[in-house]
Design a protein around this motif. Sequence first.
Motif, PDB file in Angstrom:
ATOM      1  N   SER A   1     -11.539   8.864   6.925  1.00 39.47           N
ATOM      2  CA  SER A   1     -11.134   7.736   6.095  1.00 39.47           C
ATOM      3  C   SER A   1     -10.532   6.641   6.958  1.00 39.47           C
ATOM      4  O   SER A   1      -9.567   6.881   7.681  1.00 39.47           O
ATOM      5  CB  SER A   1     -10.117   8.189   5.044  1.00 39.47           C
ATOM      6  OG  SER A   1      -9.724   7.108   4.231  1.00 39.47           O
ATOM      7  N   PRO A   2     -11.093   5.436   6.913  1.00 40.16           N
ATOM      8  CA  PRO A   2     -10.520   4.339   7.708  1.00 40.16           C
ATOM      9  C   PRO A   2      -9.197   3.879   7.127  1.00 40.16           C
ATOM     10  O   PRO A   2      -8.984   3.908   5.916  1.00 40.16           O
ATOM     11  CB  PRO A   2     -11.585   3.241   7.603  1.00 40.16           C
ATOM     12  CG  PRO A   2     -12.307   3.532   6.334  1.00 40.16           C
ATOM     13  CD  PRO A   2     -12.289   5.023   6.163  1.00 40.16           C
ATOM     14  N   SER A   3      -8.300   3.457   7.990  1.00 39.18           N
ATOM     15  CA  SER A   3      -7.034   2.901   7.515  1.00 39.18           C
ATOM     16  C   SER A   3      -7.275   1.539   6.887  1.00 39.18           C
ATOM     17  O   SER A   3      -8.134   0.783   7.349  1.00 39.18           O
ATOM     18  CB  SER A   3      -6.049   2.755   8.680  1.00 39.18           C
ATOM     19  OG  SER A   3      -5.773   4.011   9.260  1.00 39.18           O
ATOM     20  N   PRO A   4      -6.532   1.199   5.833  1.00 38.33           N
ATOM     21  CA  PRO A   4      -6.710  -0.129   5.225  1.00 38.33           C
ATOM     22  C   PRO A   4      -6.410  -1.219   6.238  1.00 38.33           C
ATOM     23  O   PRO A   4      -5.455  -1.105   7.018  1.00 38.33           O
ATOM     24  CB  PRO A   4      -5.686  -0.127   4.086  1.00 38.33           C
ATOM     25  CG  PRO A   4      -5.415   1.306   3.793  1.00 38.33           C
ATOM     26  CD  PRO A   4      -5.549   2.017   5.106  1.00 38.33           C
TER      27      PRO A   4
ATOM     28  N   SER B   1      -1.730  -4.235   4.784  1.00 36.51           N
ATOM     29  CA  SER B   1      -0.642  -3.387   4.289  1.00 36.51           C
ATOM     30  C   SER B   1      -0.398  -3.560   2.803  1.00 36.51           C
ATOM     31  O   SER B   1       0.497  -2.939   2.243  1.00 36.51           O
ATOM     32  CB  SER B   1       0.654  -3.710   5.051  1.00 36.51           C
ATOM     33  OG  SER B   1       1.014  -5.069   4.837  1.00 36.51           O
TER      34      SER B   1
ATOM     35  N   GLN C   1      -4.200   6.343   3.030  1.00 39.90           N
ATOM     36  CA  GLN C   1      -3.495   5.813   4.198  1.00 39.90           C
ATOM     37  C   GLN C   1      -4.238   6.059   5.510  1.00 39.90           C
ATOM     38  O   GLN C   1      -3.737   5.772   6.582  1.00 39.90           O
ATOM     39  CB  GLN C   1      -2.079   6.373   4.284  1.00 39.90           C
ATOM     40  CG  GLN C   1      -1.971   7.859   4.438  1.00 39.90           C
ATOM     41  CD  GLN C   1      -0.526   8.341   4.353  1.00 39.90           C
ATOM     42  OE1 GLN C   1       0.405   7.528   4.228  1.00 39.90           O
ATOM     43  NE2 GLN C   1      -0.316   9.638   4.437  1.00 39.90           N
ATOM     44  N   GLY C   2      -5.492   6.578   5.397  1.00 44.24           N
ATOM     45  CA  GLY C   2      -6.341   6.668   6.579  1.00 44.24           C
ATOM     46  C   GLY C   2      -6.350   8.012   7.272  1.00 44.24           C
ATOM     47  O   GLY C   2      -6.813   8.113   8.416  1.00 44.24           O
ATOM     48  N   ASP C   3      -5.862   9.061   6.621  1.00 45.18           N
ATOM     49  CA  ASP C   3      -5.860  10.407   7.217  1.00 45.18           C
ATOM     50  C   ASP C   3      -7.111  11.165   6.786  1.00 45.18           C
ATOM     51  O   ASP C   3      -7.449  11.202   5.599  1.00 45.18           O
ATOM     52  CB  ASP C   3      -4.617  11.187   6.773  1.00 45.18           C
ATOM     53  CG  ASP C   3      -3.326  10.531   7.238  1.00 45.18           C
ATOM     54  OD1 ASP C   3      -3.371   9.796   8.250  1.00 45.18           O
ATOM     55  OD2 ASP C   3      -2.286  10.732   6.580  1.00 45.18           O
TER      56      ASP C   3
ATOM     57  N   THR D   1       0.825  -1.210   0.000  1.00 49.95           N
ATOM     58  CA  THR D   1       0.000   0.000   0.000  1.00 49.95           C
ATOM     59  C   THR D   1       0.855   1.254   0.000  1.00 49.95           C
ATOM     60  O   THR D   1       0.494   2.279  -0.605  1.00 49.95           O
ATOM     61  CB  THR D   1      -0.943   0.002   1.218  1.00 49.95           C
ATOM     62  OG1 THR D   1      -1.715  -1.206   1.215  1.00 49.95           O
ATOM     63  CG2 THR D   1      -1.884   1.190   1.177  1.00 49.95           C
TER      64      THR D   1
END
Length: 421
Positions: A90-93, A96, A77-79, A9
């Motif tokens: 935004s949720p983090s994946p 990886s 990347q979830g920021d 990612t």
Amino acid sequence: MANSGQTDTAALVAMLSERAAVNVRLALVVDAQQWRLHHGQVTLDDDAPVKERAWRYSTATFLELCLPGPTVAALLQGDDQDVHGLHVVSPSPPSSSASTYQLRGQEEWGRVTTPWPRTEWTISRDASTPQPSYGLLVGDGPSFLNFDQALSAFLHQRPHDSTPGRSDLWRIVLPQREGWLSRITIGADLLTTIVDGEALDGAVLELSWAAGNECQSVDGAGAYHFPLPHGLAHDSLLMLRRADQWLDWRSFPAPTYGRARDASVVWEQPGPELELLLANGEGKYLECKQEVPEGDSRKKMLKTIAAFASQDGGTVLIGVRDDLQIVGLPEKPTVDKQELQVVGMIRDGVEPSPPYESRVIDHDGKKVLAIEVSGGDQMYAYRDRASQRPEFYVRVGPNTVPARHHEIAAGFRQAPTATTI
């Protein structure tokens, strides 16, 4: 599916960060009084300008716009980011790495088809993520019965159907336009392909089959020909490549199972295609009927169609005897009426409606009706007219047999439960 694998990612985040702008479609849902990213679709295509859209409802928002690459990278990347006047969480994946697929031209995957090859990366959504509300969507956009219908219309301009639900948090698409096969015409003694592309230097066209192969250098976009003195061999492969890297390809296996039609391939004389279809005889993926069935034969055909749809697909040919002799459909009633009759049988006798296409193949003046059933990733039932009881079947070799309890249970466990995108 060719060339599948995994990509870190972090490499995708870096790739997006380097781009000044990217085209994105975002589906947002209300969660705890904040806008949470449910799905993001990125197209890395400088040749496709975005027509901005925004559908806003009380519980969901759909956005299509051009965003700075670093903004999309941060979301990936979830920021959290501010987008189009909304603060997007935004949720983090959950993983990886992203699933990576290299797809040939005209290959449909996830309801997307392009003339040229493409690379796609998908990142799954956390399975514990709350699902969107399924109430009516009424607001600043078209009205929809539920979130699934709105998402399918926004992403694909197609109605929601019963195909398996997808669970992608992100989908990133990169067109590969170095070279592609835009049209292939297969005649009785000649294969002609139209090659297009933006970087064809050093490319080679190769037609290969079990007994050999033939290659041609590509000196630019245009038409290229391969003589077929003995017709197109079974399991032939046409490939556009450069050294050991493929640019695009098409395969021509003996088509013994139901499949989506490839709009780029034209069978100039349908006869050879039907001969390929019959090459392996009746079996797990092929059933032949001499005429439109009635009575017990009708029931058997519908059970077989339900079994095809519940497994890997298959084809029913009407106008072909059990010994594979092509006799064609009778002249009366008309072919159109016979096709409508079969379509009505499937509508009334198989639940839910199975994924299939019906078409008429002309072979030496004889008409054959092909019912091409795709595997539906769920169980389909034959419903008996008298009892109205659903019956489940599977295909074992050339036979259609009742499904066992564990097969039925497995089929329902894999039935769609998530959002189709």
